[in-house]
Every structure is written in C-alpha cells, then in structure tokens.
Design an enzyme around this catalytic site. Structure first.
Site, PDB file in Angstrom:
ATOM      1  N   ARG A  65     -33.730 -33.369   6.162  1.00 45.06           N
ATOM      2  CA  ARG A  65     -33.518 -32.870   4.809  1.00 45.06           C
ATOM      3  C   ARG A  65     -32.266 -32.062   4.677  1.00 45.06           C
ATOM      4  NH1 ARG A  65     -32.894 -28.301   6.564  1.00 45.06           N
ATOM      5  NH2 ARG A  65     -33.111 -27.600   4.229  1.00 45.06           N
ATOM      6  N   GLY A  66     -32.045 -31.485   3.464  1.00 46.49           N
ATOM      7  CA  GLY A  66     -30.755 -30.568   3.365  1.00 46.49           C
ATOM      8  C   GLY A  66     -29.931 -31.858   2.808  1.00 46.49           C
ATOM      9  N   ALA A  67     -28.977 -31.395   1.799  1.00 46.56           N
ATOM     10  CA  ALA A  67     -28.172 -32.111   0.846  1.00 46.56           C
ATOM     11  C   ALA A  67     -27.227 -33.164   1.887  1.00 46.56           C
ATOM     12  CB  ALA A  67     -27.537 -31.583  -0.137  1.00 46.56           C
ATOM     13  N   ARG A 102     -34.771 -39.189  -2.970  1.00 48.54           N
ATOM     14  CA  ARG A 102     -34.550 -37.551  -3.210  1.00 48.54           C
ATOM     15  C   ARG A 102     -33.618 -37.438  -4.403  1.00 48.54           C
ATOM     16  NH1 ARG A 102     -35.479 -33.413   0.643  1.00 48.54           N
ATOM     17  NH2 ARG A 102     -36.044 -32.228  -1.089  1.00 48.54           N
ATOM     18  N   GLN A 212     -39.038 -23.752   4.450  1.00 43.02           N
ATOM     19  CA  GLN A 212     -37.954 -24.321   5.473  1.00 43.02           C
ATOM     20  C   GLN A 212     -37.186 -23.045   6.162  1.00 43.02           C
ATOM     21  OE1 GLN A 212     -38.479 -25.385   2.490  1.00 43.02           O
ATOM     22  NE2 GLN A 212     -37.897 -27.524   1.993  1.00 43.02           N
ATOM     23  N   ASP A 253     -27.707 -28.084  -3.846  1.00 40.78           N
ATOM     24  CA  ASP A 253     -27.950 -29.452  -3.732  1.00 40.78           C
ATOM     25  C   ASP A 253     -26.965 -30.276  -4.811  1.00 40.78           C
ATOM     26  OD1 ASP A 253     -30.484 -28.138  -2.542  1.00 40.78           O
ATOM     27  OD2 ASP A 253     -30.312 -30.116  -1.942  1.00 40.78           O
ATOM     28  N   LYS A 264     -32.799 -25.016  -3.678  1.00 40.32           N
ATOM     29  CA  LYS A 264     -34.137 -24.726  -3.476  1.00 40.32           C
ATOM     30  C   LYS A 264     -34.818 -23.822  -4.182  1.00 40.32           C
ATOM     31  CE  LYS A 264     -36.043 -26.781  -1.162  1.00 40.32           C
ATOM     32  NZ  LYS A 264     -36.738 -27.881  -1.668  1.00 40.32           N
TER      33      LYS A 264
HETATM   34  O1  MRU Z   1     -35.803 -29.924   0.190  1.00 38.74           O
HETATM   35  P1  MRU Z   1     -34.713 -29.657   1.216  1.00 38.74           P
HETATM   36  O2  MRU Z   1     -35.198 -28.867   2.444  1.00 38.74           O
HETATM   37  O3  MRU Z   1     -33.957 -30.610   1.405  1.00 38.74           O
HETATM   38  O4  MRU Z   1     -33.743 -28.497   0.399  1.00 38.74           O
HETATM   39  C1  MRU Z   1     -32.569 -27.926   1.052  1.00 38.74           C
HETATM   40  C2  MRU Z   1     -31.929 -27.024   0.093  1.00 38.74           C
HETATM   41  O5  MRU Z   1     -32.154 -26.455  -0.709  1.00 38.74           O
HETATM   42  C3  MRU Z   1     -30.797 -26.447   0.631  1.00 38.74           C
HETATM   43  O6  MRU Z   1     -30.297 -25.307   0.148  1.00 38.74           O
HETATM   44  C4  MRU Z   1     -29.528 -27.456   0.300  1.00 38.74           C
HETATM   45  O7  MRU Z   1     -29.589 -28.791   0.607  1.00 38.74           O
HETATM   46  C5  MRU Z   1     -28.227 -27.020   0.887  1.00 38.74           C
HETATM   47  S1  MRU Z   1     -27.884 -27.629   2.386  1.00 38.74           S
HETATM   48  C6  MRU Z   1     -26.556 -27.352   3.108  1.00 38.74           C
END
Ligand code: MRU
Length: 379
Positions: A65-67, A102, A212, A253, A264
């Site tokens: 996960r994470g963009a 996603r 997270q 994101d 988030k």
């Molecule tokens: O749902 P997730 O855990 O994928 O959400 C992640 C976030 O919101 C992060 O802050 C975002 O992706 C930036 S990651 C460098």
C-alpha cells in the site's frame, strides 16, 4: 525460451536496508518480492510476486500500500501479465484491472499507464521484456525521487530546529519506506535529518481505521532508531495547541491542479488544527502524484473501503496470534471513506524532488513541466 531481462536495479550503498521492493533473479525470468504489510508490525514476511494475479492481489489486499509502492507493483504486475499474453486486448484488460484496484492514488494509474504506453507500439513478442525494463525504471526513479525529496524536505525542516530540544514532527498514516520502493516521501526528510545527527522525534497518528501509523510508521521509525510516539488520531490538535509540534508533514495520494491534496482520511483535520495553531503543514509529493487533469480536489475519486475496517480491528492476542476483534454493536452500520481532501489554502508548502513549491496552479504546472522535461531527457 529464455528471455533476457535487462534493466535490473543499480543499488547504491545504504539503499538496501530501506528498500520495500526487490527484484529477484528467479528462473526462467525475474520476479519481485515485497514485505507483506498485513503482517506488520508482528511478523516481517517477504512475499514473492511472480504473476499479474499475485501483484493485483497484493495491491487489493493491501499487502502493499502507499501511493508510490502500489504504482511500482502495478507496473511490475503489468509486465508479469504480458509474459503470458501480450496482445492488444490483454494489454487493455490487464491495465484496467490494475488501475481499478485502488482508485485514489494516481501513482497506480500513472505507472501502469506509463508501462502500457511504452509497449503499445511494439510487436507482441517484444512487449513483456520492454514492460519489465520500464517497471524497473519506474521503481528506480521512485528511489531517486524520494532521496532528492528527502534532501529538500530536510533543508526546510532544519530551519525549525531550536537549540536544546529535538525537532518535533507529527505525521499521519504511513508515508515512509513502506509506502514506497525506498526512503518514503513524508518520512524521507526525517531519515535524512536523523542520518545527519539532527535530533528529531515523531508523533505518529495511529490512523484509524487500518492503523497504518500505529503498525507501519511506528515499526519502520523504531527500526531505524528514530524516536517516535504513537498518539490517538484525535490527539494531534491538542499536541499542537500545547506547542509540542514544530511541523506536520504528510504524504499524498493525488494533488489536483489547484493544489488540493488527497491523503489518508484524517489529514484534513490535522491541517485545520495546524492552521489554527500556526504550525507549518507540509505535504511531501513526488511528481508522479500530481494530477493536473483534475482542476480541484472535489474531482478526486475517494476510495470507499469495507465498513468492516471500521467495525473491527486487527491486532495480536496474548498468545501471539494475529486476530480480528469487533468494536461496534451488531447491526450498526459504518462508513469507510479511506481518504480526504485538504484544501490548498491549508498547505504551507508542497515538498517535491525539485524542492518546495506552493500549493497553487502556477507552481504545480511549472513543476509538472520540469518533471516531464527531465523524464524526456533521461529516456
Ligand atoms: O491506504 P494507504 O495505506 O495506501 O494510504 C496511504 C497514504 O495515504 C499515504 O499517506 C500516501 O499514499 C502517501 S505514501 C508516500
């Protein structure tokens, strides 16, 4: 038939410890492996992703996960899928399947689209190898971007250091190494400062509903030897009011053309509190997270996830088993918008691999043009 797969990553010294995604020299062709984030912080398990289906499952189940990280895994997923079937219909189908997994983080659509565009004009037999090379390029670019972003962010944060006490940062969710191929975005400046022996401490929002912050950010910071304290999501405002936060820095994101930021869920409330308390609110944004095709934040699709993430929590029981327990009375409904939009006006600066820019249309257009020019020159 053995295919040749060039484009393997070139690692720099010190990179490895902060990598979340590795290429594995599998036979007959390379695959990737990544940390299973659904097992953290209790178990450090690397999972091998050998196929399109493995990658899609990892993204959808949030093993990754994470963009930026889902962008890189999506790119590899398309490359792996093309090994089986590389005609035009398959290319379109695989691309659409990944992008739908996603919806909020634009990095996924950006990376998968970049691989698709790279191979669409090639003969079917050449597509899998070319896609793999492009996926490796995207992953390596992420490492370079985050390292540069970390330098710029650290320069910005250094100005807030006061003699006799550590710099106190508050962050939301996980925008660290676990959200990227390496280093992280919002946490990259923190790693940089720590490496430069600048005393830094991090308030970590737990980040309900999936936690997270509590499970991932706390894990990676504590492993890196960086002092961090987990707080309930609702505590940030009070910490800021008491003067215990020097800056807030979060990842994102997707950023719309006007500078509105999707991140988030809960980020918006931190930005409001930061504005009220006069605390700088920084957003770390690698250029692939810009989406200038959307005029404003209201146009960003917000992922609606299972209500079960709200009604239940996952943790470790006294016997060491990872279990899920219920919080909410039977039959009471829950809603789970996974992201929110912070208006540009609340953002002090957007920290990018090219330096800090304003959260406004002119700065973001200039940044996007610069990033596109660099990418053209590099290819
Ligand atoms: O749902 P997730 O855990 O994928 O959400 C992640 C976030 O919101 C992060 O802050 C975002 O992706 C930036 S990651 C460098």
């Amino acid at each position: 038939m053995t295919m040749q797969f060039p484009g393997q990553p070139v690692r720099e010294a010190g990179d490895d410890a902060l990598r979340t995604l590795r290429v594995v020299d599998d036979a007959p062709a390379p695959s990737i492996e990544t940390l299973d984030q659904t097992r953290l912080p209790f178990e450090e398990r690397w999972v091998r992703l050998r196929s399109f289906e493995d990658c899609l499952r990892a993204i959808a189940s949030m093993q990754v996960r994470g963009a930026p990280l889902i962008g890189a895994v999506g790119a590899y997923g398309l490359a792996l899928g093309l090994r089986k079937q590389a005609d035009d219909a398959s290319l379109a189908l695989l691309t659409a399947g990944l992008v739908a997994a996603r919806p909020t983080a634009v990095n996924l659509a950006w990376a998968v689209g970049r691989v698709r565009d790279r191979v669409a004009g090639l003969a079917f037999v050449a597509r899998a190898v070319a896609a793999w090379v492009e996926a490796c390029a995207i992953a390596e670019e992420d490492v370079r971007i985050n390292r540069a972003l970390g330098e710029h962010g650290a320069q910005l944060l250094r100005r807030l250091v006061r003699p006799g006490r550590p710099l106190r940062i508050l962050t939301h969710c996980n925008a660290g190494r676990l959200a990227t191929v390496a280093y992280g975005t919002a946490l990259a400046p923190v790693y940089r400062l720590h490496a430069d022996a600048v005393p830094v401490e991090v308030w970590v929002d737990e980040t309900r509903p999936r936690n997270q912050g509590a499970s991932l950010t706390a894990w990676e910071l504590s492993r890196a030897g960086i002092t961090c304290t987990v707080v309930a999501d609702n505590a940030g405002g009070e910490l800021m009011r008491q003067g215990l936060v020097d800056a807030v820095i979060v990842g994102c994101d997707r950023i719309a053309a006007n500078g509105d930021v999707a991140n988030k869920v809960g980020t918006y409330l931190k930005a409001l509190a930061a504005r009220d308390c006069g605390v700088p609110f920084y957003v770390a944004c690698p250029s692939p997270t810009l989406d200038l095709s959307l005029p404003a934040g209201g146009d960003i699709p917000i992922e609606e996830r299972s209500p079960r993430e709200v009604t239940h929590v996952v943790g470790r029981d006294a016997q060491g088993a990872i279990v899920e327990v219920q919080l909410v009375p039977d039959g009471v409904p829950a809603r789970n918008p996974a992201f929110d939009v912070t208006p540009a006006a609340l953002v002090t600066a957007i920290v990018t691999e090219h330096g800090p820019v304003g959260a406004n249309a002119a700065d973001l257009a200039a940044l996007a043009a610069l990033a596109a020019r660099q990418r053209r020159e590099a290819s």
